[in-house]
Write a protein that holds these residues in place. Structure first.
Motif, PDB file in Angstrom:
ATOM      1  N   VAL B  32       0.823  -1.226   0.000  1.00 17.23           N
ATOM      2  CA  VAL B  32       0.000   0.000   0.000  1.00 17.23           C
ATOM      3  C   VAL B  32       0.851   1.269   0.000  1.00 17.23           C
ATOM      4  O   VAL B  32       0.707   2.116  -0.882  1.00 17.23           O
ATOM      5  N   PRO B  33       1.764   1.431   0.979  1.00 13.02           N
ATOM      6  CA  PRO B  33       2.584   2.652   0.930  1.00 13.02           C
ATOM      7  C   PRO B  33       3.455   2.725  -0.317  1.00 13.02           C
ATOM      8  O   PRO B  33       3.735   3.824  -0.822  1.00 13.02           O
ATOM      9  N   ALA B  36       1.259   3.999  -2.867  1.00  9.03           N
ATOM     10  CA  ALA B  36       1.014   5.411  -2.550  1.00  9.03           C
ATOM     11  C   ALA B  36       2.199   6.269  -2.942  1.00  9.03           C
ATOM     12  O   ALA B  36       2.057   7.352  -3.537  1.00  9.03           O
ATOM     13  N   LEU B  37       3.375   5.760  -2.648  1.00  4.48           N
ATOM     14  CA  LEU B  37       4.586   6.511  -2.997  1.00  4.48           C
ATOM     15  C   LEU B  37       4.705   6.672  -4.507  1.00  4.48           C
ATOM     16  O   LEU B  37       5.015   7.769  -5.017  1.00  4.48           O
ATOM     17  N   VAL B  39       2.321   6.535  -6.682  1.00  2.00           N
ATOM     18  CA  VAL B  39       1.293   7.458  -7.176  1.00  2.00           C
ATOM     19  C   VAL B  39       1.686   8.909  -6.902  1.00  2.00           C
ATOM     20  O   VAL B  39       1.610   9.782  -7.767  1.00  2.00           O
ATOM     21  N   THR B  40       2.142   9.161  -5.689  1.00  2.00           N
ATOM     22  CA  THR B  40       2.517  10.531  -5.321  1.00  2.00           C
ATOM     23  C   THR B  40       3.686  11.032  -6.149  1.00  2.00           C
ATOM     24  O   THR B  40       3.679  12.167  -6.645  1.00  2.00           O
ATOM     25  N   LEU B  43       2.404  11.835  -9.446  1.00  2.00           N
ATOM     26  CA  LEU B  43       1.729  13.142  -9.433  1.00  2.00           C
ATOM     27  C   LEU B  43       2.747  14.275  -9.454  1.00  2.00           C
ATOM     28  O   LEU B  43       2.609  15.239 -10.211  1.00  2.00           O
ATOM     29  N   ALA B  44       3.744  14.118  -8.610  1.00  2.00           N
ATOM     30  CA  ALA B  44       4.759  15.174  -8.507  1.00  2.00           C
ATOM     31  C   ALA B  44       5.477  15.351  -9.831  1.00  2.00           C
ATOM     32  O   ALA B  44       5.680  16.471 -10.311  1.00  2.00           O
ATOM     33  N   ALA B  47       3.217  16.972 -12.289  1.00  2.00           N
ATOM     34  CA  ALA B  47       3.091  18.405 -12.033  1.00  2.00           C
ATOM     35  C   ALA B  47       4.357  19.148 -12.442  1.00  2.00           C
ATOM     36  O   ALA B  47       4.302  20.229 -13.025  1.00  2.00           O
ATOM     37  N   GLU B  69      -2.317  35.488 -11.725  1.00  2.59           N
ATOM     38  CA  GLU B  69      -3.679  35.565 -12.237  1.00  2.59           C
ATOM     39  C   GLU B  69      -3.736  35.837 -13.726  1.00  2.59           C
ATOM     40  O   GLU B  69      -4.529  35.250 -14.443  1.00  2.59           O
ATOM     41  N   LYS B  73      -2.552  34.176 -23.485  1.00  5.25           N
ATOM     42  CA  LYS B  73      -3.522  33.543 -24.372  1.00  5.25           C
ATOM     43  C   LYS B  73      -2.968  33.488 -25.785  1.00  5.25           C
ATOM     44  O   LYS B  73      -2.272  34.409 -26.230  1.00  5.25           O
ATOM     45  N   LEU B 133     -13.834  44.044 -17.621  1.00  5.99           N
ATOM     46  CA  LEU B 133     -14.340  43.214 -16.538  1.00  5.99           C
ATOM     47  C   LEU B 133     -13.301  42.203 -16.067  1.00  5.99           C
ATOM     48  O   LEU B 133     -13.125  41.987 -14.877  1.00  5.99           O
ATOM     49  N   THR B 134     -12.647  41.593 -17.005  1.00  3.83           N
ATOM     50  CA  THR B 134     -11.802  40.461 -16.635  1.00  3.83           C
ATOM     51  C   THR B 134     -10.378  40.879 -16.318  1.00  3.83           C
ATOM     52  O   THR B 134      -9.613  40.084 -15.793  1.00  3.83           O
TER      53      THR B 134
END
Lengths: 220, 683
Positions: B32-33, B36-37, B39-40, B43-44, B47, B69, B73, B133-134
């Protein structure tokens, strides 16, 4: 029983010492030779430090998922269909923002539910897992049991964050004006909480008492 | 219990083996870990790898850019966001760091352009109001080819009119000035916008203004080397025989300017990118220039002396009435060595001649054209300034052939252009004539004429007031008295003479006196003639021969005055009275009645003569009136010219007002463009 009550260090009667085995499902006590609980049908497993591996494993998974849960954004807020910009708030970032807006109460709740409780749980379970089976006095054994009960009780409340995210993203779907989507951190956080709860559940509280008779028996 | 004990025994080893096995092996739960590792970490990694490339773009300011913000485009799709904003090391500009999505980052190469999108208010309308507006965002554009990676860019101050990769043709327009043209002015074909103009700049030689124009595909197919461009900015007012005509193409072109083009002749070749077209000030000159091919133009210098007011750049060069070229430059040249070192100032013109208009084949090279011109100059070809147009105010250069011209040649060594010899111009035309009329009216010795006329009147008054003239009747009465007396005596004398036979002598004497009176009458007859001549002179005065007439009038008046002022004229009455006295003296000696009758006739003649003089005197005021009327008419003419200039002033004033209004509107538009929030918020 009397001397036991008078002297905290005196050996107390445990199921193990009575050569009984407690059912983890319903709490009924059976003789150690019993394989299955006749009441609920759960397999009777004697307390074993081997189950601590599961505790450690689940907790490791929980900690691993807790890292992205804090680094990734929890909520993705889109205002004016993202034209005005997206705000991606992490947990700590959200707390800081709340503090900046003066919402101390909400900030405190979010901080407690998202940071204090999970980390406290990690610390508590680690401590329990380390201490499980170790020699202990009766008083410390009772303390461990309290800690365990608190961890089990409070564990589910960490899901409050996930619920908030789920409710917000379900409610705030105003289309063009504003919409909130759960960020990748929400799933990580939910997994982290779930794994932590599993970890707490994997912990066999009978191990708390296991240390007592061993020492006392050796002492005897 | 023993049973229980015996039961316990076998349980223990089983438990121990299980515990040992657990201690020896690793539980499945550890997967499991690990998962999890994985997967993480996945993800990292996802990203990290998906966070894109960081590029930095320099802008002059970062209006409306908010780190975290503001989006980048591309074709209105967000492909990145601003991470941070910082200054350049010298604080003169800002650097915006943008995280660009990985999938488009590879296309961002050296041809990428970035600009900040804000609301724009221009003569063509309000654009990008949504950004009010934006908030502002950064827009980028790049083509679809993966090029060499570049990470630092300089942002554009405004949105480019054409995007990279847009199909069309870039051309360069060259004009004398940028009057009325602004960035972004539309390029139209038959009134339909097919392109835009931008990048207004001065040419390298500072003689011309250059502007880039982009003609969108497929309209760029209409461009050939025979295409002409002209300016449709603002409005035109033309004053013609049919009245005043005001032409306004559109309000946008009034504020922003505009360019129209047309391909008037076939046979041009396709133009390459960057082809330079001349931009004509109006459609008429554009159409007139169709046959002028810049490449074969021959440029010549012409030196002129004297006033060339009215000669402008663009004036025609004509040869036998046909336009063969244009004046392209006017300048002044000082020749310090001319006139034996005294120095001289010439007007130096540059003219551009089209060989094909001179009758040469279209493929003639400039050198061949110069050879041809050199031969023509040897045969007497000269440049000359001539008036043109309805009023003759505008001047043109005429190439004329003078048979017996002073020898001259085409100076091909002259710089900057070969020098074409010239002859002094004969500027004529209505304007010149009108100017001359005015000048002559102005120069006319009206005061002298009046003075002469006054003098004449005075002289006549003097004659009338002369005591001698007044003495005439008195003298006559005396004479008559004496004649009566004489008649008495004559009667006696006659009686005496009747005896002596002297009457025949006496009659001959009186006849002589009659002849004398008759000649006086004839002389008086000449006076009306004189008046007639004055009248004729005034008539011819009316016929615009002012100087001659005034000369004649003054001469005549002078004659008249001389005549009247001469002693003879003054003496005339005196002579008359003397004659009469003499006659009476004679008659005193005569005593014959017949002599009195003859004398009466003589007196009648004298009276007729005096009447005629009086009549002619009466006509003098009429002459004065006519002169006055003429002067009044001249006054009206001059006043009319004055009105005309008033009209001009007012028209010019109106233009200025309109121009100021247009400027004010333009500055308002610029203000709003610069700070659009002010438009909304009112501050």
């Amino acid at each position: 029983m009397k001397p036991a009550a008078d002297d905290a260090a005196a050996p107390i009667m445990t199921a193990h010492r009575a050569r009984l085995i407690g059912c983890r499902g319903c709490g009924r006590v059976w003789p150690e030779s019993q394989e299955l609980c006749n009441r609920c049908g759960t397999q009777l497993v004697p307390p074993d430090r081997r189950c601590l591996q599961a505790v450690w494993a689940w907790m490791a998974a929980g900690i691993i998922f807790y890292i992205p849960a804090n680094l990734f954004p929890m909520l993705r807020t889109e205002t004016f269909a993202g034209l005005q910009g997206n705000s991606n708030a992490t947990i700590v970032g959200g707390v800081i923002e709340l503090v900046r807006y003066g919402n101390w109460g909400v900030a405190l709740i979010v901080f407690a539910a998202s940071v204090v409780v999970p980390i406290g749980k990690f610390v508590a379970i680690t401590w329990l897992a380390l201490a499980a089976g170790r020699p202990a006095t009766v008083a410390s054994a009772h303390r461990r049991l309290h800690v365990f009960e608190v961890v089990e009780f409070i564990g589910r409340w960490s899901m409050i964050d996930v619920f908030v995210v789920a409710i917000l993203s379900a409610l705030v779907q105003l289309g063009f004006v504003a919409s909130i989507h759960p960020g990748p951190a929400a799933a990580s956080f939910a997994l982290s909480v779930a794994f932590t709860m599993l970890s707490a559940q994997s912990f066999d509280p009978r191990l708390i008492w296991r240390g007592l008779p061993l020492r006392n028996r050796r002492d005897l | 219990m023993t049973d229980n004990d015996s039961d316990l025994k076998p349980a223990s080893p089983v438990r121990k083996t299980a515990a040992r096995a657990a201690r020896a092996g690793i539980s499945v739960i550890w997967l499991v870990p690990i998962v999890a590792l994985i997967v993480t970490l996945g993800l990292a990694w996802n990203a990290y790898s998906g966070r894109g490339t960081l590029i930095s773009v320099e802008f002059s300011d970062a209006t409306g850019i908010i780190p975290g913000e503001t989006a980048l485009k591309f074709r209105e799709i967000t492909v990145g966001g601003v991470e941070s904003v910082r200054f350049t090391s010298d604080l003169s500009r800002v650097v915006v760091n943008i995280r660009v999505d990985r999938d488009v980052a590879e296309y961002i190469d050296s041809d990428a352009e970035f600009w900040i999108v804000r609301p724009q208010v221009s003569a063509q309308g309000i654009q990008r109001l949504d950004t009010v507006l934006t908030g502002a965002f950064i827009e980028g554009f790049w083509d679809n080819e993966v090029g060499e990676t570049q990470r630092n860019f300089t942002g554009l101050d405004r949105m480019p009119l054409t995007r990279v990769g847009q199909l069309g043709t870039w051309i360069v327009l060259s004009s004398d000035n940028a009057k009325g043209l602004t960035e972004g002015a539309p390029v139209t074909f038959r009134g339909v916008q097919v392109g835009t103009m931008q990048n207004l700049r001065l040419g390298r030689d500072d003689e011309s203004v250059l502007a880039d124009a982009f003609i969108n595909a497929p309209h760029d197919q209409r461009l050939t080397t025979a295409t002409v461009f002209w300016d449709i900015s603002g409005f035109s007012v033309s004053l013609g025989p049919t009245g005043v005509a005001v032409n306004v193409s559109s309000v946008a072109s009034l504020l922003q300017g505009g360019i129209e083009f047309a391909t008037l002749t076939s046979g041009g070749q396709r133009v390459p990118q960057g082809h330079v077209f001349p931009l004509h000030p109006d459609e008429a000159s554009a159409r007139a220039s169709v046959f002028i091919d810049e490449e074969t133009l021959v440029r010549l210098s012409v030196q002129l002396e004297g006033n060339i007011t009215g000669l402008e750049v663009g004036a025609e060069v004509r040869y036998r009435g046909l336009t063969v070229g244009r004046v392209t430059e006017l300048s002044v040249r000082v020749d310090p060595d001319a006139n034996d070192g005294a120095g001289a100032v010439y007007q130096q013109l540059t003219v551009a001649l089209t060989p094909s208009r001179l009758g040469l084949p279209a493929e003639t090279t400039p050198d061949e054209t110069l050879d041809y011109l050199a031969r023509r100059v040897e045969n007497g070809l000269r440049a000359q300034v001539a008036g043109a147009g309805f009023f003759g105010i505008s001047l043109v250069i005429d190439l004329i052939e003078i048979e017996d011209a002073d020898p001259a040649e085409l100076d091909r060594q002259a710089r900057p252009h070969p020098l074409l010899p010239s002859v002094p111009g004969e500027v004529s035309g209505i304007a010149d004539t009108a100017q001359g009329v005015l000048a002559r009216v102005n120069d006319m010795p009206i005061e002298e004429v009046m003075r002469a006329a006054t003098d004449m009147m005075n002289s006549i008054t003097a004659i009338a007031a002369n005591e001698d003239t007044r003495a005439v009747p008195a003298s006559l009465r005396v004479a008559i008295d004496e004649i009566q007396g004489a008649a008495g005596e004559l009667r006696a004398a006659t009686a005496e003479l009747r005896a002596g036979g002297a009457i025949g002598q006496m009659r001959g004497f009186v006849d002589e006196a009659t002849l004398a009176a008759e000649s006086v009458r004839i002389a008086a007859d000449d006076v009306p003639d004189m008046v007639d001549r004055i009248e004729a002179a005034v008539d011819s005065f009316d016929e615009f021969d002012f100087p001659g007439i005034s000369e004649k009038v003054s001469a005549i008046l002078g004659d008249l005055r001389t005549m009247l002022g001469s002693e003879d004229a003054e003496q005339l009455p005196r002579n008359l009275s003397e004659t009469l006295q003499a006659a009476s003296g004679l008659l005193n000696d005569l005593r014959d009645g017949n002599a009195a009758g003859s004398l009466n006739e003589a007196l009648v003649s004298a009276r007729v003569a005096a009447d005629r003089i009086a009549a002619s005197t009466e006509r003098m005021p009429e002459v004065t009136r006519r002169i006055e009327a003429l002067l009044a008419r001249a006054d009206t003419v001059i006043a009319a010219y004055g009105n005309r200039s008033d009209f001009n002033n007012e028209a010019i004033g109106m233009m200025r007002e309109m121009r100021r209004a247009a400027n004010a509107f333009g500055s308002l538009a610029r203000l709003i463009e610069r700070n659009p929030r002010a438009f909304i918020l009112g501050r």
